[in-house]
Scaffold this motif. Structure first.
Motif, short mmCIF file in Angstrom:
data_model
loop_
_atom_site.label_atom_id
_atom_site.label_comp_id
_atom_site.label_asym_id
_atom_site.label_seq_id
_atom_site.Cartn_x
_atom_site.Cartn_y
_atom_site.Cartn_z
N GLY A 224 11.75 -14.51 19.13
CA GLY A 224 10.87 -13.38 19.40
C GLY A 224 11.41 -12.08 18.85
N TRP A 225 12.72 -11.87 18.98
CA TRP A 225 13.31 -10.65 18.41
C TRP A 225 13.09 -10.61 16.90
CZ3 TRP A 225 13.90 -7.08 21.68
CH2 TRP A 225 14.51 -7.25 22.92
N MET A 226 13.25 -11.76 16.26
CA MET A 226 13.02 -11.80 14.82
C MET A 226 11.55 -11.55 14.50
SD MET A 226 13.76 -12.18 11.64
CE MET A 226 15.46 -12.76 11.49
N ALA A 227 10.65 -12.21 15.22
CA ALA A 227 9.21 -12.05 14.97
C ALA A 227 8.79 -10.59 15.15
CB ALA A 227 8.41 -12.95 15.91
N ALA A 228 9.26 -9.96 16.22
CA ALA A 228 8.90 -8.57 16.47
C ALA A 228 9.57 -7.63 15.48
CB ALA A 228 9.28 -8.18 17.90
N GLY A 229 10.83 -7.94 15.13
CA GLY A 229 11.56 -7.08 14.20
C GLY A 229 10.95 -7.08 12.80
N VAL A 230 10.59 -8.26 12.30
CA VAL A 230 10.01 -8.32 10.96
C VAL A 230 8.61 -7.71 10.96
CG1 VAL A 230 9.03 -10.66 11.17
CG2 VAL A 230 9.75 -9.81 8.94
N THR A 231 7.90 -7.86 12.08
CA THR A 231 6.57 -7.24 12.20
C THR A 231 6.69 -5.73 12.18
OG1 THR A 231 5.71 -9.11 13.47
CG2 THR A 231 4.54 -7.02 13.69
N GLU A 232 7.61 -5.20 12.98
CA GLU A 232 7.79 -3.75 13.05
C GLU A 232 8.23 -3.19 11.70
OE1 GLU A 232 7.37 -0.25 15.19
OE2 GLU A 232 6.88 -2.30 15.82
N LEU A 233 9.12 -3.91 11.02
CA LEU A 233 9.57 -3.45 9.71
C LEU A 233 8.43 -3.43 8.70
CD1 LEU A 233 11.80 -2.59 7.78
CD2 LEU A 233 12.41 -5.02 7.50
N LEU A 234 7.62 -4.48 8.67
CA LEU A 234 6.51 -4.53 7.73
C LEU A 234 5.49 -3.41 7.98
CD1 LEU A 234 5.88 -8.38 7.51
CD2 LEU A 234 6.54 -6.88 5.61
N ARG A 235 5.36 -3.00 9.24
CA ARG A 235 4.42 -1.91 9.56
C ARG A 235 4.81 -0.61 8.85
NH1 ARG A 235 1.64 -1.10 14.36
NH2 ARG A 235 2.97 0.69 14.81
N HIS A 236 6.09 -0.43 8.58
CA HIS A 236 6.56 0.85 8.05
C HIS A 236 7.14 0.76 6.63
CE1 HIS A 236 5.97 2.64 12.01
NE2 HIS A 236 6.55 1.57 12.51
N LEU A 237 7.35 -0.45 6.16
CA LEU A 237 7.93 -0.64 4.82
C LEU A 237 6.90 -0.26 3.76
CD1 LEU A 237 10.64 -1.81 3.71
CD2 LEU A 237 9.45 -3.99 3.46
N PRO A 238 7.25 0.62 2.83
CA PRO A 238 6.29 1.03 1.80
C PRO A 238 5.72 -0.18 1.04
CG PRO A 238 8.20 2.47 1.77
CD PRO A 238 8.53 1.36 2.73
N ALA A 239 4.47 -0.06 0.65
CA ALA A 239 3.78 -1.18 -0.01
C ALA A 239 4.47 -1.60 -1.30
CB ALA A 239 2.33 -0.78 -0.28
N ASP A 240 5.12 -0.65 -1.97
CA ASP A 240 5.76 -0.95 -3.25
C ASP A 240 7.26 -1.19 -3.12
OD1 ASP A 240 6.48 1.62 -2.61
OD2 ASP A 240 6.05 2.47 -4.59
N HIS A 241 7.75 -1.37 -1.90
CA HIS A 241 9.19 -1.58 -1.72
C HIS A 241 9.59 -2.92 -2.35
CE1 HIS A 241 13.12 -2.07 0.18
NE2 HIS A 241 13.08 -0.78 0.45
N GLN A 242 10.72 -2.95 -3.01
CA GLN A 242 11.13 -4.15 -3.75
C GLN A 242 11.34 -5.37 -2.84
OE1 GLN A 242 14.89 -3.40 -5.68
NE2 GLN A 242 16.01 -3.08 -3.74
N ASP A 243 11.70 -5.13 -1.58
CA ASP A 243 11.98 -6.25 -0.68
C ASP A 243 10.75 -6.70 0.12
OD1 ASP A 243 14.71 -6.49 -1.32
OD2 ASP A 243 15.21 -4.82 0.03
N ARG A 244 9.65 -5.98 -0.01
CA ARG A 244 8.49 -6.32 0.81
C ARG A 244 7.96 -7.74 0.57
NH1 ARG A 244 5.06 -3.52 4.11
NH2 ARG A 244 3.10 -4.63 4.52
N PRO A 245 7.81 -8.18 -0.69
CA PRO A 245 7.29 -9.54 -0.89
C PRO A 245 8.15 -10.61 -0.22
CG PRO A 245 7.16 -8.29 -2.93
CD PRO A 245 7.97 -7.46 -1.97
N ARG A 246 9.46 -10.47 -0.31
CA ARG A 246 10.35 -11.47 0.30
C ARG A 246 10.23 -11.44 1.82
NH1 ARG A 246 11.99 -14.89 2.58
NH2 ARG A 246 14.03 -15.95 2.58
N ILE A 247 10.16 -10.26 2.38
CA ILE A 247 10.08 -10.13 3.84
C ILE A 247 8.73 -10.64 4.34
CG2 ILE A 247 10.03 -8.45 5.72
CD1 ILE A 247 12.09 -6.81 4.06
N LEU A 248 7.66 -10.34 3.61
CA LEU A 248 6.34 -10.81 4.02
C LEU A 248 6.27 -12.33 3.97
CD1 LEU A 248 3.45 -10.09 4.87
CD2 LEU A 248 2.87 -9.90 2.44
N ARG A 249 6.89 -12.95 2.96
CA ARG A 249 6.90 -14.42 2.88
C ARG A 249 7.62 -15.02 4.08
NH1 ARG A 249 8.60 -13.73 -2.36
NH2 ARG A 249 10.65 -14.61 -1.88
#
Length: 368
Positions: A224-249
């Motif tokens: 749950g901590w991971m699920a909530a943490g990655v969700t919260e990060l994706l909410r604020h991570l810029p759309a063009d951030h280099q790590d966003r595709p990996r994190i979204l996957r």
């Protein structure tokens, strides 16, 4: 004429289904609306005693409960609740100053997310000055750091890195809040870099996470901590951030697995993949939060995940009593390479570990 009407009906069906899916996360029966449940849980915090870490400092469950209540007050324009919550924090500048956490552990530095949240609401510089050092010291290696801590720092990671999945909320939440209030990309870059590391090191082929590399169990709240943490990060991570595709996957892979392990009644178990284990509320609420947000943000297929998100929320509400206390919450849990240990963990009612994630769900449902 009949053929024409049929064509119009077929064209309108997708639109009708879209509205139905949207309403599934908005229209709830009496007693199940996020406004009702949120008010019960948020106001309960106002009168609750502190939940101290090691009996000394404000702990992470209280920090996140406080944050959730503040967000609820803002979303519902509840000025009285906001005032209560700010007045309670005011004591940490004076009579309760000794309860401010020190800055030497991942479970303590996360406290900075609370004053940074208050700064976003009030523009009071005291909150910024108090909160920002908690984010900065996660990357400032102390003189007495252990060799393995220095090694993490030498590679650009937090010296507080320990590869427990819990960390992916504790670290990312304070770094993300620091980014939100300063606009300094170093904070969001830190959070993203750390998340990619944990995804690479800990995510299993089935999409879930062991509690730690040496503890091969899919503990509910840990995931749950991971699920909530990655969700919260994706909410604020810029759309063009280099790590966003990996994190979204990584997020989507986890959500797909969680959907497959959801119980027919909407809950998840203390050990996610063990059918005979008991249903646990804090982890289930964190997963529901990740589903609700993913559907609303368009990261998840609404057709597939909206029914699962609604089913989870409806099941979760049944564990809340008339005083806003959440039942069946696993107590604080360290890692242990013993499956029975997770089965046997005590369960509390009103434990802040469960109160906070319920407010995350409430707030996600209320956000437009």
């Amino acid at each position: 004429m009949m053929r024409s009407n049929l064509l119009i009906l077929l064209l309108l069906l997708p639109l009708h289904f879209l509205f139905a899916q949207k309403n599934a996360l908005e229209d709830f029966p009496d007693g199940y609306s996020p406004e009702e449940v949120g008010k019960l849980i948020a106001y309960r915090f106002v009168y609750a005693n502190h939940a101290l870490h090691a009996g000394k400092w404000i702990g992470y469950p209280e920090t996140f409960y406080w944050n959730g209540a503040l967000n609820f007050a803002e979303l519902t324009a509840d000025e009285m609740l906001a005032r209560f919550l700010q007045n309670r924090f005011e004591l940490l500048f004076s009579a309760e100053k000794e309860l401010l956490p020190i800055k030497n552990h991942v479970d303590l530095n996360m406290f900075g997310s609370l004053p940074l949240r208050l700064y976003r609401m009030t523009d009071d510089q005291r909150y910024l000055q108090l909160g920002l050092p908690y984010a900065d010291t996660q990357w400032q290696v102390p003189a007495d750091a252990k060799p393995e801590e220095k090694a993490w720092a030498d590679n650009g990671y937090s010296w507080q890195t320990r590869l427990w999945i819990d960390d992916m909320y504790m670290i990312t939440i304070v770094q993300t809040q620091a980014y939100n209030v300063t606009g300094d990309c170093k904070y969001i870059d830190r959070a993203a870099k750390e998340m990619v590391l944990y995804l690479e090191e800990l995510q299993r082929p089935n999409g879930l996470f062991y509690h730690a590399p040496d503890v091969p169990f899919y503990w509910g709240r840990g995931n749950g901590w991971m699920a909530a943490g990655v969700t919260e990060l994706l909410r604020h991570l810029p759309a063009d951030h280099q790590d966003r595709p990996r994190i979204l996957r990584g997020y989507q892979k986890m959500m797909e697995s969680l959907k497959s392990f959801q119980r027919p009644n909407g809950m998840w178990n203390q050990l996610i993949d063990e059918p005979d284990c008991w249903a646990e509320t804090s982890g289930s609420a964190m997963f529901a939060y990740a589903f609700i947000t993913g559907v609303k943000q368009g990261w998840l297929n609404a057709d597939e995940y909206t029914p699962a998100a609604r089913k989870a929320w409806m099941a979760l509400v049944d564990y809340v009593d008339e005083r806003g206390s959440v039942a069946e919450v696993c107590v604080g849990t360290n890692k242990k390479n013993d499956k029975q240990y997770y089965y046997d963990r005590p369960r509390n009612a009103g434990d802040f570990h469960g109160q906070a994630p319920y407010l995350w769900c409430v707030n996600a449902l209320l956000e437009k």
